[in-house]
Design a protein around this motif. Sequence first.
Motif, PDB file in Angstrom:
ATOM      1  N   ASN A 137       0.694  -1.109   0.056  1.00  0.00           N
ATOM      2  CA  ASN A 137      -0.127   0.139  -0.083  1.00  0.00           C
ATOM      3  C   ASN A 137       0.961   1.335  -0.055  1.00  0.00           C
ATOM      4  N   THR A 138       1.895   1.326   0.676  1.00  0.00           N
ATOM      5  CA  THR A 138       2.759   2.544   0.580  1.00  0.00           C
ATOM      6  C   THR A 138       3.255   2.864  -0.864  1.00  0.00           C
TER       7      THR A 138
ATOM      8  N   GLU B  43       0.577   3.780  -3.317  1.00  0.00           N
ATOM      9  CA  GLU B  43       0.184   5.093  -3.308  1.00  0.00           C
ATOM     10  C   GLU B  43       1.138   5.834  -4.150  1.00  0.00           C
TER      11      GLU B  43
ATOM     12  N   SER C 209       0.961   9.452   2.784  1.00  0.00           N
ATOM     13  CA  SER C 209      -0.114   9.353   4.029  1.00  0.00           C
ATOM     14  C   SER C 209      -0.157   7.759   4.355  1.00  0.00           C
ATOM     15  N   GLU C 210      -0.151   7.127   3.269  1.00  0.00           N
ATOM     16  CA  GLU C 210       0.293   5.435   3.653  1.00  0.00           C
ATOM     17  C   GLU C 210       1.423   5.294   4.287  1.00  0.00           C
TER      18      GLU C 210
ATOM     19  N   LYS D 213       1.458   6.214   8.197  1.00  0.00           N
ATOM     20  CA  LYS D 213       0.848   5.515   9.088  1.00  0.00           C
ATOM     21  C   LYS D 213       1.703   4.332   9.822  1.00  0.00           C
TER      22      LYS D 213
END
Length: 125
Positions: free
Chosen positions: A48-49, A52, A87-88, A91
């Motif tokens: 996911n990082t 993105e 943003s990912e 986290k």
Amino acid sequence: METITLSPINIFFCNTNKEMGLKGHCHFAEVILKFETYGEIGFPVFKNTVGEIENFLQFELKLKGFAGTNEALGRMINKELLDFDYSEAKKFGGSFGLKSTTLKVMGVSDENNHSNGFAIYEFTN
């Protein structure tokens, strides 16, 4: 200095290079990102990082009708990624900064007289 390198993020772009008198054409390219690690956790490399960033490069930037040189495209990608929110990745509590962007543009023989192989453009922050 500690770094983490993401490689490659594949993109496809089309540009009109009026500066060099070239007709509109398209390229496959690889984007390589180097992040400096500031703390115990740097850029967290997960689906996911990285996804993105891939989505941003492939779908949010306007790469299909870029007007300018490959150098101008590389500068634009680097600037956009310097301003990117990540943003990912945030986290996971990572502390990192973009140190460099490399744009590897694949050329193939064509009517614009491109050579076969990669031209590699590097942008350091």
